[in-house]
Design an enzyme around this catalytic site. Structure first.
Site, PDB file in Angstrom:
ATOM      1  N   ASP A 109      23.281  -1.515  14.388  1.00  0.00           N
ATOM      2  CA  ASP A 109      22.252  -0.636  13.830  1.00  0.00           C
ATOM      3  C   ASP A 109      22.730   0.789  14.055  1.00  0.00           C
ATOM      4  O   ASP A 109      23.102   1.150  15.175  1.00  0.00           O
ATOM      5  CB  ASP A 109      20.921  -0.806  14.580  1.00  0.00           C
ATOM      6  CG  ASP A 109      20.359  -2.213  14.449  1.00  0.00           C
ATOM      7  OD1 ASP A 109      20.623  -2.863  13.416  1.00  0.00           O
ATOM      8  OD2 ASP A 109      19.670  -2.675  15.381  1.00  0.00           O
ATOM      9  N   ASP A 121      12.502 -13.376  10.724  1.00  0.00           N
ATOM     10  CA  ASP A 121      12.201 -13.082  12.128  1.00  0.00           C
ATOM     11  C   ASP A 121      11.436 -14.251  12.696  1.00  0.00           C
ATOM     12  O   ASP A 121      10.447 -14.702  12.099  1.00  0.00           O
ATOM     13  CB  ASP A 121      11.318 -11.831  12.231  1.00  0.00           C
ATOM     14  CG  ASP A 121      12.136 -10.571  12.002  1.00  0.00           C
ATOM     15  OD1 ASP A 121      13.371 -10.649  12.082  1.00  0.00           O
ATOM     16  OD2 ASP A 121      11.525  -9.509  11.743  1.00  0.00           O
TER      17      ASP A 121
END
Lengths: 196, 251
Positions: free
Chosen positions: B130, B11
């Site tokens: 997702d 990230d």
């Protein structure tokens, strides 16, 4: 090796940056160009490519590069789509190629997932391009079309069937995989090309 | 033989890696370039950089980061987060990214997938999905799992493939963060349904989980973050383990 004039052919097709960075890591400052004069005067020429065959051939024609590339006499290295465009023709959009290798590029059957994407092993290695590379080492491939094994094959790879991982004819070299993204193995192959 | 891929995910925010990175042997655990080089050295097959930078103005720092990473890294890498136009993708690929990952923007505008595929090639278009399993149904979520869409996972993945996605990165929200293993039954179903590679994400806790997702889950690649960042699993030992289970890996 570092004083050589290496030209990367720029025809708006693909990931030229990665090839440029890979050469820079070897201490070389490549020239990126689509100018006939600049390409002709290079010590070595790299012909990369990512994308669609017909679109890429049109882009070459627009710049007159379709006529220039087959006439080059210094070592030329085609990468991925660059290698496929160096062949006679491709099943991708029924595209006529540069005709350097008298071979037809075919599409993988859907027996397994297509594109062939990821790290696969180089087999039956031949010639100076693979000096110092051990058979069954891995290189990074991303492609949906392949060049069959022929007498111009320098190395093969297996996915669904044996196909050409690399080709050579006279001063023309080509890799289906991406040496610029293939870790230490790729570095060695780029070095070998520069040292030809 | 085509190997199964191991993909650490980083990230990044404002050009630096954030959240859950604990590397004692690095000078600066937040330096994305240094971390990327470390993973490449360890044998990672690819890397994914997920930009969690909130604002549009900060995108410039992402492009600079991509350039810095591309200059150093000789393995493929994917950039995701906040990509919604072909222009965004062009800028990232020109900076040296090999693939981009799109998620919410693809659900909101599915034609983005075909636009990107025809302009840049399917090989660089990763569609990240997702999804959460509840009440007998896998449902697609957006905005990092905060927004339910009512869209069925399997319908969406077939649509993404039809539109030209080159790969699917599937994260099971039920498994993510649990360290109890990947959603293998669903992964296997997805892998058999489509003819493009599937990257498993969410749930990695130990080496066995990776073996399971490659064998039972039929995944082509497996992505994880914290188990790598906290060195709970080290890539060389993971790959040796997978090899001992006859799973093809690049060592």
């Amino acid at each position: 090796m570092k004083d050589q004039k290496i030209v990367i052919i720029d025809y708006d097709a693909g990931n030229i940056q990665s090839v440029k960075y890979a050469l820079e890591r070897l201490g070389i400052t490549p020239i990126v160009s689509k100018e006939e004069e600049v390409i002709r005067n290079a010590d070595k020429v790299i012909f990369p490519g990512v994308g669609e065959a017909a679109w890429a051939m049109n882009s070459l024609r627009k710049n007159g590069l379709d006529l220039l590339i087959p006439q080059l006499t210094q070592p030329v290295l085609g990468i991925c789509l660059g290698m496929q465009l160096m062949c006679e023709s491709s099943e991708e959009s029924n595209t006529k190629g540069l005709g350097i290798f008298p071979l037809e590029v075919k599409r993988f059957t859907n027996e397994r997932k297509v594109p062939h994407m990821g790290w696969n092993q180089l087999e039956k290695l031949n010639g100076a391009l693979f000096k110092g590379v051990v058979a069954m080492e891995f290189a990074y491939f991303v492609h949906s079309y392949y060049v069959p094994v022929s007498e111009d094959t320098l190395a093969s790879c297996n996915y669904i069937l044996d196909f050409s991982a690399s080709l050579q004819k006279n001063n023309f070299y080509a890799c289906q995989f991406h040496p610029e993204k293939s870790g230490a193995v790729g570095v060695q192959i780029l070095k070998n090309f520069i040292n030809l | 033989m085509l190997s199964k891929r191991i993909i650490p995910c980083l990230d990044v925010k404002d050009g630096r890696t954030v959240k859950g990175v604990n590397f004692v042997d690095l000078r600066d655990a937040g330096d994305a370039v240094e971390l990327a080089a470390y993973y490449a050295e360890q044998g990672a097959d690819e890397l994914v950089f997920l930009d969690i930078t909130a604002t549009h103005e900060k995108r410039k720092t992402l492009v600079e980061l991509v350039q810095k990473v591309a200059k150093e890294l000789n393995i493929p890498f994917t950039v995701g987060g906040g990509i919604s136009t072909p222009e965004d993708v062009g800028v990232l690929l020109n900076a040296g990214a090999d693939k981009v990952s799109i998620n919410s923007s693809a659900v909101r505008n599915p034609n983005l997938i075909s636009e990107l595929a025809s302009r840049f090639g399917s090989q660089c278009v990763v569609v990240a999905v997702d999804a959460r399993f509840a009440a007998g149904k896998w449902e697609v979520y957006l905005n990092g799992g905060r927004l339910a869409t009512g869209i069925d996972l399997f319908d969406w993945i077939l649509e993404a493939e039809r539109l030209g996605a080159g790969e699917i990165l599937f994260t099971s929200m039920n498994h993510d963060g649990t360290k109890n293993g990947f959603a293998n039954e669903t992964l296997a179903k997805l892998s058999e349904m489509v003819n493009i590679p599937i990257i498993a994400s969410g749930g990695a806790g130990n080496r066995e989980h990776f073996a399971d997702t490659f064998i039972e889950g039929k995944a082509d690649a497996a992505l994880a973050a914290s188990v790598f960042h906290f060195k709970e699993i080290e890539i060389p030992s993971l790959k040796n383990y997978l090899k001992s289970k006859n799973i093809p890996v690049r060592i």
